[in-house]
Scaffold this motif. Structure first.
Motif, PDB file in Angstrom:
ATOM      1  N   UNK A 158      55.969  96.703  -7.687  1.00 54.88           N
ATOM      2  CA  UNK A 158      55.480  95.874  -6.565  1.00 54.88           C
ATOM      3  C   UNK A 158      56.379  96.020  -5.346  1.00 54.88           C
ATOM      4  N   UNK A 159      57.691  96.004  -5.559  1.00 46.80           N
ATOM      5  CA  UNK A 159      58.637  96.141  -4.439  1.00 46.80           C
ATOM      6  C   UNK A 159      58.452  97.486  -3.737  1.00 46.80           C
ATOM      7  N   UNK A 160      58.324  98.554  -4.521  1.00 50.46           N
ATOM      8  CA  UNK A 160      58.125  99.881  -3.939  1.00 50.46           C
ATOM      9  C   UNK A 160      56.793  99.962  -3.194  1.00 50.46           C
ATOM     10  N   UNK A 161      55.812  99.267  -3.706  1.00 49.73           N
ATOM     11  CA  UNK A 161      54.509  99.226  -3.037  1.00 49.73           C
ATOM     12  C   UNK A 161      54.610  98.445  -1.721  1.00 49.73           C
ATOM     13  N   UNK A 162      55.312  97.318  -1.732  1.00 47.79           N
ATOM     14  CA  UNK A 162      55.485  96.518  -0.519  1.00 47.79           C
ATOM     15  C   UNK A 162      56.253  97.272   0.554  1.00 47.79           C
ATOM     16  N   UNK A 163      57.172  98.135   0.141  1.00 48.46           N
ATOM     17  CA  UNK A 163      57.934  98.933   1.104  1.00 48.46           C
ATOM     18  C   UNK A 163      57.128 100.113   1.642  1.00 48.46           C
ATOM     19  N   UNK A 164      55.945 100.319   1.090  1.00 49.04           N
ATOM     20  CA  UNK A 164      55.097 101.407   1.544  1.00 49.04           C
ATOM     21  C   UNK A 164      55.372 102.733   0.864  1.00 49.04           C
ATOM     22  N   UNK A 165      56.121 102.717  -0.236  1.00 50.31           N
ATOM     23  CA  UNK A 165      56.459 103.941  -0.953  1.00 50.31           C
ATOM     24  C   UNK A 165      55.410 104.322  -2.000  1.00 50.31           C
ATOM     25  N   UNK A 166      54.628 103.355  -2.428  1.00 50.98           N
ATOM     26  CA  UNK A 166      53.595 103.585  -3.439  1.00 50.98           C
ATOM     27  C   UNK A 166      52.282 102.957  -3.004  1.00 50.98           C
ATOM     28  N   UNK A 167      51.206 103.537  -3.483  1.00 49.45           N
ATOM     29  CA  UNK A 167      49.872 102.947  -3.361  1.00 49.45           C
ATOM     30  C   UNK A 167      49.267 102.951  -4.752  1.00 49.45           C
ATOM     31  N   UNK A 168      48.195 102.206  -4.919  1.00 45.28           N
ATOM     32  CA  UNK A 168      47.560 102.138  -6.235  1.00 45.28           C
ATOM     33  C   UNK A 168      46.066 102.418  -6.121  1.00 45.28           C
ATOM     34  N   UNK A 169      45.504 102.787  -7.241  1.00 42.15           N
ATOM     35  CA  UNK A 169      44.056 102.871  -7.387  1.00 42.15           C
ATOM     36  C   UNK A 169      43.737 102.590  -8.844  1.00 42.15           C
ATOM     37  N   UNK A 170      42.528 102.114  -9.084  1.00 41.28           N
ATOM     38  CA  UNK A 170      42.089 101.812 -10.445  1.00 41.28           C
ATOM     39  C   UNK A 170      41.226 102.942 -10.972  1.00 41.28           C
ATOM     40  N   UNK A 171      41.350 103.175 -12.266  1.00 43.01           N
ATOM     41  CA  UNK A 171      40.543 104.189 -12.934  1.00 43.01           C
ATOM     42  C   UNK A 171      40.080 103.612 -14.269  1.00 43.01           C
ATOM     43  N   UNK A 172      38.791 103.726 -14.578  1.00 49.31           N
ATOM     44  CA  UNK A 172      38.303 103.214 -15.863  1.00 49.31           C
ATOM     45  C   UNK A 172      38.965 103.937 -17.035  1.00 49.31           C
ATOM     46  N   UNK A 173      39.334 103.165 -18.047  1.00 52.36           N
ATOM     47  CA  UNK A 173      39.920 103.722 -19.261  1.00 52.36           C
ATOM     48  C   UNK A 173      39.550 102.812 -20.423  1.00 52.36           C
ATOM     49  N   UNK A 174      38.812 103.309 -21.371  1.00 52.98           N
ATOM     50  CA  UNK A 174      38.387 102.573 -22.568  1.00 52.98           C
ATOM     51  C   UNK A 174      37.807 101.209 -22.222  1.00 52.98           C
ATOM     52  N   UNK A 175      36.890 101.193 -21.252  1.00 66.91           N
ATOM     53  CA  UNK A 175      36.194  99.958 -20.896  1.00 66.91           C
ATOM     54  C   UNK A 175      36.959  99.012 -19.987  1.00 66.91           C
ATOM     55  N   UNK A 176      38.151  99.407 -19.571  1.00 60.08           N
ATOM     56  CA  UNK A 176      38.951  98.567 -18.670  1.00 60.08           C
ATOM     57  C   UNK A 176      39.391  99.417 -17.492  1.00 60.08           C
ATOM     58  N   UNK A 177      39.890  98.749 -16.473  1.00 61.38           N
ATOM     59  CA  UNK A 177      40.475  99.481 -15.359  1.00 61.38           C
ATOM     60  C   UNK A 177      41.974  99.607 -15.575  1.00 61.38           C
ATOM     61  N   UNK A 178      42.469 100.790 -15.357  1.00 61.37           N
ATOM     62  CA  UNK A 178      43.908 101.036 -15.454  1.00 61.37           C
ATOM     63  C   UNK A 178      44.411 101.313 -14.041  1.00 61.37           C
ATOM     64  N   UNK A 179      45.506 100.631 -13.659  1.00 59.01           N
ATOM     65  CA  UNK A 179      46.066 100.799 -12.326  1.00 59.01           C
ATOM     66  C   UNK A 179      47.025 101.979 -12.313  1.00 59.01           C
ATOM     67  N   UNK A 180      46.757 102.920 -11.428  1.00 59.02           N
ATOM     68  CA  UNK A 180      47.611 104.085 -11.261  1.00 59.02           C
ATOM     69  C   UNK A 180      48.411 103.956  -9.970  1.00 59.02           C
ATOM     70  N   UNK A 181      49.628 104.448 -10.007  1.00 56.81           N
ATOM     71  CA  UNK A 181      50.514 104.447  -8.849  1.00 56.81           C
ATOM     72  C   UNK A 181      50.622 105.871  -8.321  1.00 56.81           C
ATOM     73  N   UNK A 182      50.559 105.996  -6.999  1.00 54.34           N
ATOM     74  CA  UNK A 182      50.670 107.293  -6.338  1.00 54.34           C
ATOM     75  C   UNK A 182      51.720 107.162  -5.233  1.00 54.34           C
ATOM     76  N   UNK A 183      52.532 108.182  -5.078  1.00 55.82           N
ATOM     77  CA  UNK A 183      53.594 108.133  -4.074  1.00 55.82           C
ATOM     78  C   UNK A 183      53.015 108.443  -2.695  1.00 55.82           C
ATOM     79  N   UNK A 184      53.483 107.729  -1.687  1.00 57.67           N
ATOM     80  CA  UNK A 184      53.042 107.942  -0.308  1.00 57.67           C
ATOM     81  C   UNK A 184      53.983 108.932   0.380  1.00 57.67           C
ATOM     82  N   UNK A 185      53.650 109.289   1.596  1.00 55.74           N
ATOM     83  CA  UNK A 185      54.530 110.175   2.363  1.00 55.74           C
ATOM     84  C   UNK A 185      55.892 109.501   2.571  1.00 55.74           C
ATOM     85  N   UNK A 186      55.876 108.203   2.878  1.00 55.81           N
ATOM     86  CA  UNK A 186      57.139 107.458   3.036  1.00 55.81           C
ATOM     87  C   UNK A 186      57.914 107.437   1.724  1.00 55.81           C
ATOM     88  N   UNK A 187      57.201 107.331   0.611  1.00 53.74           N
ATOM     89  CA  UNK A 187      57.842 107.362  -0.702  1.00 53.74           C
ATOM     90  C   UNK A 187      58.473 108.704  -0.996  1.00 53.74           C
TER      91      UNK A 187
END
Length: 108
Positions: free
Chosen positions: A48-77
């Motif tokens: 969460x801290x890295x996301x708040x600093x703008x170093x990470x973003x997230x997206x959800x992807x379906x996995x076994x009937x649920x959404x799984x949150x994935x983290x992706x590094x940003x340019x600032x990250x």
């Protein structure tokens, strides 16, 4: 491992892991556990801290009937990760010089 991780080194390790490819929380925690005794509940505030600093973003992807949150590094990250890498290289060399230099002097 007997060495403690501070928050800066933890941030650097997490960014290093995610810089290699998008990842979800549990997979990140399993990789961090290779070098530190960290609980998943400790990892999520770091993410969460890295996301708040703008170093990470997230997206959800379906996995076994649920959404799984994935983290992706940003340019600032990526830039922050490079900064951490340069600082790590300097720090590691200085520690090795102290730790190994003393041994070489005693043996030589």
């Amino acid at each position: 491992m007997i060495y403690q991780l501070g928050s800066t080194l933890t941030d650097a390790i997490v960014l290093a892991i995610i810089s290699r490819g998008d990842a979800y929380g549990y997979s990140i925690s399993q990789q961090v556990k290779k070098v530190a005794d960290i609980k998943e509940s400790t990892l999520y505030p770091v993410l969460r801290r890295l996301q708040q600093k703008g170093y990470l973003e997230t997206y959800d992807q379906p996995y076994q009937g649920r959404n799984r949150k994935y983290y992706v590094i940003t340019e600032a990250g990526k830039q922050q990760y490079q900064f951490y890498m340069e600082e790590w290289k300097k720090y590691r060399m200085e520690v090795e010089e102290i730790m190994m230099g003393g041994m070489e002097n005693e043996q030589g």
